[in-house]
Enzyme design. Structure first.
Site, PDB file in Angstrom:
ATOM      1  N   ARG A  86       3.353 -78.262  34.751  1.00  0.00           N
ATOM      2  CA  ARG A  86       4.198 -77.446  33.867  1.00  0.00           C
ATOM      3  C   ARG A  86       4.514 -78.113  32.532  1.00  0.00           C
ATOM      4  O   ARG A  86       4.464 -77.471  31.489  1.00  0.00           O
ATOM      5  CB  ARG A  86       5.520 -77.096  34.568  1.00  0.00           C
ATOM      6  CG  ARG A  86       5.409 -75.947  35.512  1.00  0.00           C
ATOM      7  CD  ARG A  86       6.343 -76.135  36.668  1.00  0.00           C
ATOM      8  NE  ARG A  86       5.801 -77.172  37.525  1.00  0.00           N
ATOM      9  CZ  ARG A  86       5.046 -76.944  38.595  1.00  0.00           C
ATOM     10  NH1 ARG A  86       4.798 -75.719  38.966  1.00  0.00           N
ATOM     11  NH2 ARG A  86       4.543 -77.925  39.312  1.00  0.00           N
ATOM     12  N   THR A  87       4.864 -79.399  32.594  1.00  0.00           N
ATOM     13  CA  THR A  87       5.280 -80.046  31.339  1.00  0.00           C
ATOM     14  C   THR A  87       4.085 -80.129  30.399  1.00  0.00           C
ATOM     15  O   THR A  87       4.207 -79.882  29.201  1.00  0.00           O
ATOM     16  CB  THR A  87       5.873 -81.438  31.635  1.00  0.00           C
ATOM     17  OG1 THR A  87       6.887 -81.283  32.621  1.00  0.00           O
ATOM     18  CG2 THR A  87       6.477 -82.062  30.397  1.00  0.00           C
ATOM     19  N   LYS A 127     -10.571-100.231  29.726  1.00  0.00           N
ATOM     20  CA  LYS A 127     -11.253-101.466  29.295  1.00  0.00           C
ATOM     21  C   LYS A 127     -10.249-102.578  29.042  1.00  0.00           C
ATOM     22  O   LYS A 127     -10.607-103.635  28.536  1.00  0.00           O
ATOM     23  CB  LYS A 127     -12.024-101.210  27.995  1.00  0.00           C
ATOM     24  CG  LYS A 127     -13.095-100.160  28.080  1.00  0.00           C
ATOM     25  CD  LYS A 127     -13.815-100.116  26.721  1.00  0.00           C
ATOM     26  CE  LYS A 127     -14.625 -98.875  26.510  1.00  0.00           C
ATOM     27  NZ  LYS A 127     -14.961 -98.692  25.096  1.00  0.00           N
ATOM     28  N   ARG A 169       4.058 -88.852  28.554  1.00  0.00           N
ATOM     29  CA  ARG A 169       4.703 -89.068  29.857  1.00  0.00           C
ATOM     30  C   ARG A 169       4.118 -90.339  30.460  1.00  0.00           C
ATOM     31  O   ARG A 169       2.896 -90.467  30.556  1.00  0.00           O
ATOM     32  CB  ARG A 169       4.421 -87.878  30.768  1.00  0.00           C
ATOM     33  CG  ARG A 169       4.652 -88.168  32.221  1.00  0.00           C
ATOM     34  CD  ARG A 169       4.504 -86.946  33.087  1.00  0.00           C
ATOM     35  NE  ARG A 169       5.619 -86.037  32.907  1.00  0.00           N
ATOM     36  CZ  ARG A 169       5.892 -85.028  33.746  1.00  0.00           C
ATOM     37  NH1 ARG A 169       5.133 -84.812  34.792  1.00  0.00           N
ATOM     38  NH2 ARG A 169       6.910 -84.254  33.523  1.00  0.00           N
ATOM     39  N   HIS A 185      14.131 -87.181  31.164  1.00  0.00           N
ATOM     40  CA  HIS A 185      13.179 -86.089  30.949  1.00  0.00           C
ATOM     41  C   HIS A 185      13.898 -85.066  30.059  1.00  0.00           C
ATOM     42  O   HIS A 185      14.293 -83.994  30.514  1.00  0.00           O
ATOM     43  CB  HIS A 185      12.802 -85.488  32.305  1.00  0.00           C
ATOM     44  CG  HIS A 185      11.575 -84.632  32.300  1.00  0.00           C
ATOM     45  ND1 HIS A 185      10.977 -84.175  31.144  1.00  0.00           N
ATOM     46  CD2 HIS A 185      10.826 -84.141  33.324  1.00  0.00           C
ATOM     47  CE1 HIS A 185       9.924 -83.434  31.478  1.00  0.00           C
ATOM     48  NE2 HIS A 185       9.808 -83.403  32.782  1.00  0.00           N
TER      49      HIS A 185
HETATM   50  C1  NCD Z   1       9.685 -83.199  37.257  1.00  0.00           C
HETATM   51  C2  NCD Z   1       9.304 -84.576  36.739  1.00  0.00           C
HETATM   52  O1  NCD Z   1       8.148 -84.822  36.406  1.00  0.00           O
HETATM   53  O2  NCD Z   1      10.212 -85.388  36.658  1.00  0.00           O
HETATM   54  N1  NCD Z   1       8.677 -82.256  37.067  1.00  0.00           N
HETATM   55  C3  NCD Z   1       8.626 -81.568  35.885  1.00  0.00           C
HETATM   56  O3  NCD Z   1       8.488 -82.123  34.836  1.00  0.00           O
HETATM   57  N2  NCD Z   1       8.816 -80.231  35.963  1.00  0.00           N
HETATM   58  C4  NCD Z   1      10.214 -83.216  38.630  1.00  0.00           C
HETATM   59  C5  NCD Z   1       9.363 -83.739  39.746  1.00  0.00           C
HETATM   60  O4  NCD Z   1       8.237 -84.189  39.541  1.00  0.00           O
HETATM   61  O5  NCD Z   1       9.844 -83.686  40.866  1.00  0.00           O
END
Ligand code: NCD
Length: 358
Positions: free
Chosen positions: A89-90, A118, A139, A172
């Site tokens: 989703r993100t 590498k 991320r 997040h």
């Molecule tokens: C969350 C995350 O990555 O922290 N997911 C997300 O971004 N929707 C929650 C999770 O992974 O449980």
């Protein structure tokens, strides 16, 4: 005007999160974020600006004229999606947000296909992305990397904004923005996001979405927070310290049914077992009482909502999915709108969008 070029990395890093905010704002002085790293960068007026902008983008996207206007805003910018941790989703909602605004995108999702394999450091990889792109959406498992690279890039010859799409177990912020947007929309015809009880349930110890959202909620009037988890996964002290500092009422509990019956929103989370120190330790924790099912659904007030950042495992029973209070599907789509708003704001297009058609 506080600038990242006027402060050493050591001094910047040592500041309390709320004091970092001015350093991360756009140099134009409009109070909008340039780098987005923490929930602590967002106060109520800024959240209201973002929500209005997201609403505007959502409505404009329904017409060809509006969609074409949005797409014409950022064709001269490129965004790099650097996701070294799994994401559906993100990743996709940021990608869709870029498409809505006309940005072109590149991505690295698997470091075995990049020079990191590498032996190149993540820092060097990010410097490389900044040569080709105008924004990095990232991320990683590393809690401080987005912050460090924001300082580095701001002090380089190619300063470009960084958007934190999940930093280790820590923060997040864009998830918290979409969660707040969802809560605001859920209660907009019913008294608004104030005087509410929000329950968090699941792995509150390692869930970064909980830390960011718990903070953002302190911006709203009279929001009580309940944390329901087994003792080993209860919410960490730093989250509680923030609530105390903001005089927020909170409760620690292990009873989801009791909490559900008095909640306006129940925010479920999955067990974050990818962080287990010795593999399989989470399996030893009894989580059977921390699942939302038919019985909890009966107890949830009529105007209450069920949320989840997703992905879900079995912590929300699928029998809840068609209940009008199951907000997790809409919550996910809200991510696309609020991220579009944040990216538009980062590049200074808030006014142009708000004035469209006026
Ligand atoms: C969350 C995350 O990555 O922290 N997911 C997300 O971004 N929707 C929650 C999770 O992974 O449980």
């Amino acid at each position: 005007m506080a600038k990242l070029t006027d402060i050493s990395w050591e001094d910047f890093q040592a500041l309390p999160l709320e004091s970092k905010r001015p350093y991360l704002e756009r140099p134009e002085g409009d109070g909008a974020p340039y780098h987005t790293l923490f929930a602590q960068q967002f106060d109520k007026p800024l959240l209201e600006r973002l929500t209005s902008l997201a609403n505007r983008i959502r409505f404009m996207s329904k017409t060809k004229e509006g969609a074409l206007f949005l797409k014409s805003l950022l064709p001269h910018k490129r965004a790099m999606l650097y996701f070294s941790q799994p994401s559906s989703r993100t990743f996709l909602s940021h990608l869709a947000a870029c498409q809505i605004l006309g940005l072109t995108t590149g991505s690295v999702r698997d470091s075995t296909t990049s020079s990191e394999f590498k032996g190149e450091s993540k820092e060097d990889s990010i410097r490389t992305f900044s040569s080709y792109f105008d924004m990095i959406i990232m991320r990683t498992t590393d809690k401080g990397l987005a912050e460090k690279m924001s300082w580095e890039l701001s002090n380089s010859s190619r300063p470009i904004p960084i958007l934190n799409a999940g930093s280790g177990k820590d923060q997040h912020p864009t998830q918290a923005l979409l969660d707040i947007y969802t809560l605001i929309r859920s209660f907009e015809n019913n008294g608004g996001l104030k005087d509410r009880t929000i329950t968090f349930c699941g792995d509150l110890m390692r869930g970064r979405t909980v830390r960011s959202l718990s903070y953002l909620l302190t911006n709203f009037e009279n929001i009580r927070q309940i944390f329901v988890a087994p003792p080993q996964l209860q919410v960490p002290d730093d989250v509680i310290e923030i609530l105390k500092a903001h005089n927020v009422e909170y409760m620690i509990s292990d009873n989801l049914k009791e909490a559900t019956a008095i909640s306006d929103a129940v925010y479920m989370t999955r067990i974050q077992d990818e962080w287990d120190e010795s593999k399989g330790e989470s399996k030893k924790i009894d989580v059977s009482n921390f699942k939302f099912g038919a019985e909890e659904l009966k107890l949830l007030p009529k105007t209450g909502v069920i949320m989840h950042p997703l992905p879900r495992r079995d912590e929300i029973a699928t029998c809840c999915d068609h209940d009008p209070r199951a907000m997790y599907w809409r919550q996910m789509r809200n991510g696309m709108w609020i991220r579009s708003a944040l990216i538009a704001m980062t590049f200074g297009f808030e006014k142009q969008i708000m004035c469209f058609g006026a």
